[in-house]
Write a protein that holds these residues in place. Structure first.
Motif, PDB file in Angstrom:
ATOM      1  N   LEU A  33      12.567  14.150   4.663  1.00 14.15           N
ATOM      2  CA  LEU A  33      11.509  13.867   5.639  1.00 14.15           C
ATOM      3  C   LEU A  33      10.325  13.189   4.960  1.00 14.15           C
ATOM      4  N   ALA A  34      10.003  13.654   3.785  1.00 16.78           N
ATOM      5  CA  ALA A  34       8.891  13.033   3.044  1.00 16.78           C
ATOM      6  C   ALA A  34       9.223  11.600   2.676  1.00 16.78           C
ATOM      7  N   ALA A  35      10.464  11.319   2.307  1.00 16.13           N
ATOM      8  CA  ALA A  35      10.854   9.951   1.955  1.00 16.13           C
ATOM      9  C   ALA A  35      10.779   9.031   3.159  1.00 16.13           C
ATOM     10  N   LEU A  36      11.190   9.521   4.316  1.00 18.23           N
ATOM     11  CA  LEU A  36      11.116   8.702   5.519  1.00 18.23           C
ATOM     12  C   LEU A  36       9.677   8.350   5.864  1.00 18.23           C
ATOM     13  N   GLN A  37       8.792   9.369   5.766  1.00 22.26           N
ATOM     14  CA  GLN A  37       7.388   9.117   6.079  1.00 22.26           C
ATOM     15  C   GLN A  37       6.757   8.150   5.071  1.00 22.26           C
ATOM     16  N   ALA A  38       7.097   8.330   3.790  1.00 20.07           N
ATOM     17  CA  ALA A  38       6.527   7.468   2.755  1.00 20.07           C
ATOM     18  C   ALA A  38       6.981   6.030   2.929  1.00 20.07           C
ATOM     19  N   ASN A  39       8.249   5.813   3.205  1.00 20.58           N
ATOM     20  CA  ASN A  39       8.748   4.452   3.376  1.00 20.58           C
ATOM     21  C   ASN A  39       8.159   3.797   4.612  1.00 20.58           C
ATOM     22  N   ARG A  40       7.987   4.540   5.671  1.00 16.32           N
ATOM     23  CA  ARG A  40       7.402   3.965   6.895  1.00 16.32           C
ATOM     24  C   ARG A  40       5.944   3.586   6.648  1.00 16.32           C
ATOM     25  N   THR A  41       5.212   4.479   5.972  1.00 18.92           N
ATOM     26  CA  THR A  41       3.810   4.178   5.677  1.00 18.92           C
ATOM     27  C   THR A  41       3.680   2.946   4.789  1.00 18.92           C
ATOM     28  N   LEU A  42       4.545   2.843   3.778  1.00 23.71           N
ATOM     29  CA  LEU A  42       4.517   1.694   2.875  1.00 23.71           C
ATOM     30  C   LEU A  42       4.825   0.403   3.625  1.00 23.71           C
ATOM     31  N   LEU A  43       5.777   0.456   4.550  1.00 15.46           N
ATOM     32  CA  LEU A  43       6.113  -0.740   5.315  1.00 15.46           C
ATOM     33  C   LEU A  43       4.934  -1.198   6.164  1.00 15.46           C
ATOM     34  N   LEU A  44       4.277  -0.248   6.831  1.00 13.09           N
ATOM     35  CA  LEU A  44       3.144  -0.623   7.673  1.00 13.09           C
ATOM     36  C   LEU A  44       2.017  -1.221   6.847  1.00 13.09           C
ATOM     37  N   GLU A  45       1.780  -0.663   5.646  1.00 15.30           N
ATOM     38  CA  GLU A  45       0.736  -1.204   4.778  1.00 15.30           C
ATOM     39  C   GLU A  45       1.073  -2.624   4.353  1.00 15.30           C
ATOM     40  N   GLN A  46       2.341  -2.877   3.977  1.00 14.41           N
ATOM     41  CA  GLN A  46       2.720  -4.216   3.536  1.00 14.41           C
ATOM     42  C   GLN A  46       2.673  -5.209   4.685  1.00 14.41           C
ATOM     43  N   LEU A  47       3.017  -4.783   5.882  1.00 11.23           N
ATOM     44  CA  LEU A  47       2.949  -5.682   7.022  1.00 11.23           C
ATOM     45  C   LEU A  47       1.502  -6.113   7.295  1.00 11.23           C
ATOM     46  N   GLN A  48       0.556  -5.230   7.030  1.00 12.19           N
ATOM     47  CA  GLN A  48      -0.845  -5.550   7.270  1.00 12.19           C
ATOM     48  C   GLN A  48      -1.450  -6.355   6.127  1.00 12.19           C
ATOM     49  N   SER A  49      -0.983  -6.148   4.923  1.00  7.04           N
ATOM     50  CA  SER A  49      -1.646  -6.726   3.753  1.00  7.04           C
ATOM     51  C   SER A  49      -0.958  -8.000   3.241  1.00  7.04           C
ATOM     52  N   GLU A  50       0.314  -8.049   3.233  1.00  3.38           N
ATOM     53  CA  GLU A  50       1.014  -9.168   2.603  1.00  3.38           C
ATOM     54  C   GLU A  50       1.143 -10.326   3.581  1.00  3.38           C
ATOM     55  N   LYS A  51       0.868 -11.508   3.041  1.00  2.53           N
ATOM     56  CA  LYS A  51       0.859 -12.703   3.860  1.00  2.53           C
ATOM     57  C   LYS A  51       2.267 -13.168   4.225  1.00  2.53           C
ATOM     58  N   ARG A  52       3.272 -12.900   3.326  1.00  2.62           N
ATOM     59  CA  ARG A  52       4.635 -13.367   3.579  1.00  2.62           C
ATOM     60  C   ARG A  52       5.304 -12.617   4.722  1.00  2.62           C
ATOM     61  N   LEU A  53       4.708 -11.451   5.079  1.00  2.00           N
ATOM     62  CA  LEU A  53       5.270 -10.665   6.168  1.00  2.00           C
ATOM     63  C   LEU A  53       4.476 -10.822   7.459  1.00  2.00           C
ATOM     64  N   GLU A  54       3.600 -11.843   7.483  1.00  3.73           N
ATOM     65  CA  GLU A  54       2.772 -12.017   8.663  1.00  3.73           C
ATOM     66  C   GLU A  54       3.611 -12.359   9.891  1.00  3.73           C
ATOM     67  N   GLU A  55       4.593 -13.241   9.718  1.00  3.06           N
ATOM     68  CA  GLU A  55       5.449 -13.616  10.836  1.00  3.06           C
ATOM     69  C   GLU A  55       6.298 -12.442  11.286  1.00  3.06           C
ATOM     70  N   VAL A  56       6.706 -11.609  10.334  1.00  2.00           N
ATOM     71  CA  VAL A  56       7.488 -10.410  10.673  1.00  2.00           C
ATOM     72  C   VAL A  56       6.633  -9.460  11.495  1.00  2.00           C
ATOM     73  N   ARG A  57       5.338  -9.316  11.115  1.00  2.00           N
ATOM     74  CA  ARG A  57       4.441  -8.420  11.851  1.00  2.00           C
ATOM     75  C   ARG A  57       4.265  -8.914  13.282  1.00  2.00           C
ATOM     76  N   ARG A  58       4.151 -10.256  13.449  1.00  2.00           N
ATOM     77  CA  ARG A  58       3.962 -10.798  14.777  1.00  2.00           C
ATOM     78  C   ARG A  58       5.182 -10.546  15.663  1.00  2.00           C
ATOM     79  N   LEU A  59       6.348 -10.816  15.123  1.00  2.00           N
ATOM     80  CA  LEU A  59       7.562 -10.583  15.896  1.00  2.00           C
ATOM     81  C   LEU A  59       7.766  -9.105  16.194  1.00  2.00           C
ATOM     82  N   ARG A  60       7.371  -8.263  15.244  1.00  2.00           N
ATOM     83  CA  ARG A  60       7.513  -6.811  15.461  1.00  2.00           C
ATOM     84  C   ARG A  60       6.623  -6.362  16.590  1.00  2.00           C
TER      85      ARG A  60
END
Length: 1086
Positions: A33-60
């Motif tokens: 459960l902790a791993a699932l929460q950690a990976n989800r949190t990390l994904l959301l942070e990268q979607l907000q911060s990293e420029k290469r995932l900007e298009e992915v964030r928009r489609l999401r």
């Protein structure tokens, strides 16, 4: 863009690091459960911060807005939140790939036409994923199914996670689907997303190859699970609407129609679960391990399976689903039987049994036609078991929809439709039909009344096809023979005898096909039925019909010869004999009627014609019966015809009944018939042999009791005294069951048999003396009685039978060469000059036996014996001169130096006796040549020592003016030279010159044939030694043989030359390419 979405999925599904594991609690569920929460949190942070995932964030975000009904960003359930992120990213990937693929298909790549070459591969579509990307996608799908689908399935629906692995059991404890709010909504959401992913071809493959069963289980539960009672659901959970349930049913129906049917059937069987009452916890079994499915799911899966079965190619799909991947072991055979039982049982969903079997039976027959070895073996087993079970359980449907279509080509052969020039039955139809009959009847090997009856109707056609294949090289010969033998071996004896009568032409129609049609060779080694060309010449048509009937009879006898462990050949033979006896009695009645009704003036023309045609038909049946009997007696050994004592007794009953029927015609033309007398004597000898067995059971005596009435008739009415006495003695032994046994019964029977045989031979060769011998019958009876009394006074001594090569001995008397009564040697010398042919022949054979056994009297009187043999060599009767030839051959084997010299002189210059007939010297020389040939065969290893003079004489004989002497000399030369081995070396040049000259210059065909045959015998006898012995002349012999093949007009000589060339080819191949032998040589150094 695809890589960015896959990288986001990688962040979401990457394993937990070691540091995180140490920081997490000790429980595995908490760590996950902790791993699932950690990976989800990390994904959301990268979607907000990293420029290469900007298009992915928009489609999401667009997908989240589109799925607002099910997406919840602030849910407290960490597992469901993780599943939501996976679903959003997967939908994003599917949307992106769909758009890119549409653009790719709509607009071709710029300058593609300029750069493209024939060797260039086509551009990859944008929905193609790499190996790493497919691995990431598979991990994401596994998380979605494990956390968002399987936990929300009802108990018993699908295979639970706990039964799959230990990790699955841990995940099952982590996510309590039954206690989760809106469990069915979550299940609907996950299933809907997976189906939307499957609309993209590159994403459908991982979804259906790994998670098809889970998707099907979810659709079954969503669309067909009964509504739960009020209060049974979780608080706040909203039931699915009717429209949603209908959509799930349609989705399931569409899914089942698109996926490979064997996989669908396999998944449905898994969903159906194990038995209702599973075994104990410790039991192991595939079906028990599946657990018990709910009743509604079992009914649904059964209905869906029935629909799969009844659709086109449904039977094949069911069989492949259960058997695919098998190895052909014992478990696979049990599966085959189980599938067969499924196919035979009519499902409840079927409209009617008739419609079900009408649809399934053709598919069962199609299972017999696969070519792959393992698949064909398994499918054939299923088809065979299903067909046999259907014949037993549903005979009416089996006959209508299974056996009738299977046997249709053979039925059309029996009643073909009128056609012009095309084949009435094509080759592929006939081949497939025969192979199917072989698989179902012979390989299935389950004889039942419907199967035997159906096969009996087409058996004449199969036999006609078998006769045709015996004349050609065809792959249908073996299956046709096996089918016929199977039927004759498994049907009742009465039915088998009736079929044999029909096939032999005694039961009416002879051929299984109409006379206007016949079988013709096919292009693939089979046969087809075609119209027969009409013959304008009646003689040719009659010859073709008679030769066809004779060939069918020969094929039938060959078929009976294969039944070595069956009583059927003997029963058929005895039935023919019984019919012959009844025909004989009927013939006598017809003759009496002809005498009484000689005047046909009182009859009308129609009555007279009917009477005449009836008589002609009866005579035709008698001729056919005699023809069948003759073929059976000539081609089948007595060990096959008379295997049991009861059959021998039946044979003797028929024989004695015919003999008794002939006693009433004492003044008829058959009175005193030599053949009947000889046959009766031999039959009595056979009965005496049976009675002389060491132990006879009560059953044997009971069966022999049927011989008592005819034996009593013979003992009272037969004109021959010795036959009366023998019949009386045999009757006494049978009646007393062996308590009374006359002295020397067997020896007296053998003597009587020999006398009857010799007398019959003399009468058949000198018919003009028959009447004179009949006038002296009383004196002959007295001599016979005196001889019989002398036999009874002297104890008989048994001697071994003459061991002669087959085909070299003269006709043998009676049942064998029995020892003659003990008499002085001088008496036999005198009887060898007796004018009575049988007496002289018996004496010559006795002298031959004495010489062979080294009798002292024969050794002292060898000159007299030689003179007697040479004198009898000139006798006209073959019974005498063949006995003399045999005696001279034995003399030459016993005293070769002196006897061979005398025989060589007679062969070269003619008979040397003063009493010889010079007019018949040629015949005598040929008889001496026969003696020399037998002597050459008997020389063995002494041939190099004793054969040199013979070679010279035979070579001189090749220049004799008479062609028969030249051919005889060459024949003897071949028999001798093949045994000389290395002693032939000095004579090779002379022999080669002689044979080459004869082959090229001889005008007579027989002599050229003999010369070529000598070369074949030489090569066959010398074998590997030919290159050493005939090395100098081998090339000359080869050229002579090639000359014969190219230039000689005689087909027989060409055939002999081809056989000789084949022998020479084998010799040279072994010489040039010797056989490699692995051997170890040990050399001792000096």
């Amino acid at each position: 863009m695809t890589s960015a979405i896959i990288s986001a999925l990688t962040v979401l599904t990457k394993p937990l690091g070691e540091a995180s594991v140490r920081d997490a609690q000790s429980s595995q569920q908490e760590a996950l459960l902790a791993a699932l929460q950690a990976n989800r949190t990390l994904l959301l942070e990268q979607l907000q911060s990293e420029k290469r995932l900007e298009e992915v964030r928009r489609l999401r975000e667009e997908e989240a807005a589109a799925g607002a009904a099910w997406f919840s960003g602030d849910t407290e359930d960490a597992a469901w939140a993780f599943v939501q992120e996976c679903l959003l990213l997967l939908l994003t990937l599917a949307r992106h790939l769909s758009v890119q693929l549409e653009l790719f298909n709509r607009t071709p790549a710029p300058s593609a036409a300029k750069l493209r070459t024939p060797e260039m591969a086509p551009p990859l579509p944008p929905d193609v994923l790499g190996v790493t990307q497919q691995k990431t996608l598979g991990a994401a799908l596994q998380f979605v199914v494990s956390l968002g689908l399987c936990p929300y399935l009802a108990p018993g629906v699908g295979v639970s996670l706990g039964r799959r692995s230990a990790f699955g059991a841990m995940v099952e404890g982590l996510v309590r689907g039954g206690a989760a709010p809106a469990a069915e909504r979550r299940l609907l959401t996950t299933t809907d997303v997976l189906l939307r992913l499957a609309e993209v071809s590159s994403l459908a493959t991982p979804v259906f190859t790994r998670h098809l069963g889970d998707v099907m289980a979810a659709l079954c539960q969503l669309g067909y699970r009964p509504h739960r009672a009020e209060g049974g659901g979780t608080k706040g959970e909203k039931e699915l609407s009717t429209e949603e349930r209908k959509t799930c049913r349609e989705a399931l129906k569409s899914l089942l129609g698109k996926v490979y049917q064997p996989i669908v059937i396999k998944e449905l069987l898994i969903l159906q679960g194990g038995p209702k009452q599973s075994g104990p916890a410790g039991s192991s079994g595939n079906r028990a391990a599946l657990g018990s499915a709910p009743a509604w799911l079992r009914r649904l899966c059964g209905q869906l399976l029935s629909e799969r079965l009844m659709q086109p190619n449904g039977v094949q799909a069911v069989v492949r689903a259960i058997l695919e991947g098998g190895t052909g072991g014992e478990s696979d055979w049990r599966k085959c039987d189980g599938v067969a039982r499924i196919l035979v049982a009519c499902p409840q969903q079927s409209v009617s049994p008739d419609s079900y079997y009408r649809q399934v039976c053709p598919q069962i027959l199609d299972l017999l036609h696969f070519k792959d070895k393992l698949t064909a073996l398994q499918f054939q087993r299923v088809a065979t078991r299903a067909a046999l079970s259907m014949v037993e359980d549903k005979p009416q449907f089996a006959q209508q929809y299974l056996l009738a279509p299977l046997l249709a080509p053979l039925q059309r052969c029996a009643t073909p439709s009128d056609g012009n020039s095309q084949a009435a039955v094509e080759e592929w139809e006939l081949t497939r039909c025969v192979e199917d009959v072989y698989k179902l009847w012979v390989v299935g090997n389950s004889p039942s009344a419907p199967l035997l009856k159906a096969l009996e109707e087409v058996l004449p056609v199969i036999f006609t096809l078998f006769c045709f294949t015996k004349q050609n090289v065809s792959h249908l010969r073996a299956p046709c023979q096996e089918i016929l033998l199977w039927y004759l071996g498994h049907t009742e004896a009465s039915a088998a005898l009736s079929v044999l009568r029909q096939l032999s032409g005694l039961g009416g129609q002879v051929s299984g096909v109409p006379p206007d049609f016949h079988f013709t060779p096919g292009s693939d080694g089979g046969a087809s039925l075609s119209p027969r060309d009409t013959l304008s010449d009646e003689d040719d048509a009659l010859y073709e019909r008679l030769s066809g009937e004779q060939w069918r009879l020969e094929c039938l006898v060959q078929l009976l010869a294969e039944l070595k462990d069956s009583d059927l050949p003997g029963d058929f033979f005895l039935e023919l004999l019984q019919e012959l006896t009844s025909w004989a009695a009927a013939g006598e009645e017809e003759e009496e009627e002809d005498k009484l009704e000689a005047d046909v003036s009182a009859m009308t023309l129609l009555e007279a014609e009917q009477r005449r045609s009836g008589r002609e038909a009866g005579r035709g049946q008698r001729l056919a019966l005699l023809q069948v009997l003759a073929a059976v007696c000539e081609c089948l050994p007595h060990t096959l015809l008379l295997r049991k004592t009861t059959q021998v007794v039946d044979f003797m009953v028929s024989l004695l009944q015919r003999a008794c029927a002939g006693l009433d015609q004492a003044s008829g033309p058959s009175a005193g018939s030599p053949v009947e007398s000889q046959t009766l004597s031999m039959g009595m000898g056979l009965v005496a042999t049976l009675l002389s067995a060491p132990q006879l059971s009560a059953e044997d005596y009971t069966s022999m009791s049927r011989l008592l009435p005819p034996l009593e008739t013979l003992s009272q009415q037969h004109p021959e005294a010795f036959v009366q006495e023998l019949a009386s003695g045999l009757r006494a032994v049978i009646a007393t069951r062996g308590a009374y046994r006359p002295d020397d019964l067997t020896a007296a029977t053998a003597t009587a048999t020999a006398t009857a045989t010799a007398t019959a031979t003399q009468r058949s060769r000198n018919p003009e003396t028959t009447q004179k011998n009949h006038s002296n019958a009383p004196s002959a009876k007295k001599q016979t009685q005196a001889g019989r009394s002398q036999v009874s006074r002297t104890s008989p001594r048994s001697s071994p039978q003459d061991t002669e090569p087959p085909g070299e001995s003269a006709p043998v008397c009676g049942t064998g060469d029995s020892s003659p009564p003990a008499r002085p040697f001088s008496d036999w010398l005198l009887e060898a000059c007796d004018p009575d042919v049988p007496t002289r022949a018996v004496a010559l054979r006795t002298l031959t036996r004495a010489v062979r056994e080294g009798d002292p009297d024969a050794v002292q009187a060898q000159e007299k014996v030689l003179t007697l043999f040479l004198e009898n060599l000139e006798h006209d009767d073959s019974f005498v001169y063949l006995s003399a030839i045999q005696g001279l051959a034995v003399l030459a084997d016993s005293y070769p130096e002196r006897i061979l010299q005398r025989l060589l002189g007679d062969f070269q210059h003619g008979p040397s006796l003063p009493t010889s007939d010079k007019e018949h010297s040629l015949e005598t020389r040929l008889k001496v040549g026969e003696v020399l040939m037998r002597a050459s065969r008997a020389m063995g290893e002494l041939a190099p020592h004793l054969g040199r003079p013979l070679v010279g004489v035979f070579l001189r004989g090749t220049r004799d003016p008479d062609q028969t002497v030249r051919a005889s000399s060459l024949s003897n030369l071949g028999e001798l030279c093949r045994r000389l081995d290395y002693a032939l070396g000095p004579l090779a040049q002379e022999l080669s010159s002689c044979l080459t000259a004869l082959i090229k210059t001889e005008r007579e065909v027989e002599v050229r044939r003999a010369a070529v045959h000598v070369i074949a015998l030489l090569l066959r006898g010398l074998s590997d030694k030919a290159t050493q012995v005939l090395g100098d002349v081998l090339l000359d012999l080869y050229r002579a043989l090639k000359w014969v093949v190219r230039s000689d007009r005689d087909d027989v000589a060409v055939l002999h030359a081809q056989l000789a060339l084949e022998e020479l080819d084998d010799v040279m191949r072994r010489f040039i390419f010797p056989e490699q032998k692995l051997e170890k040589k040990i050399v001792v150094l000096p």
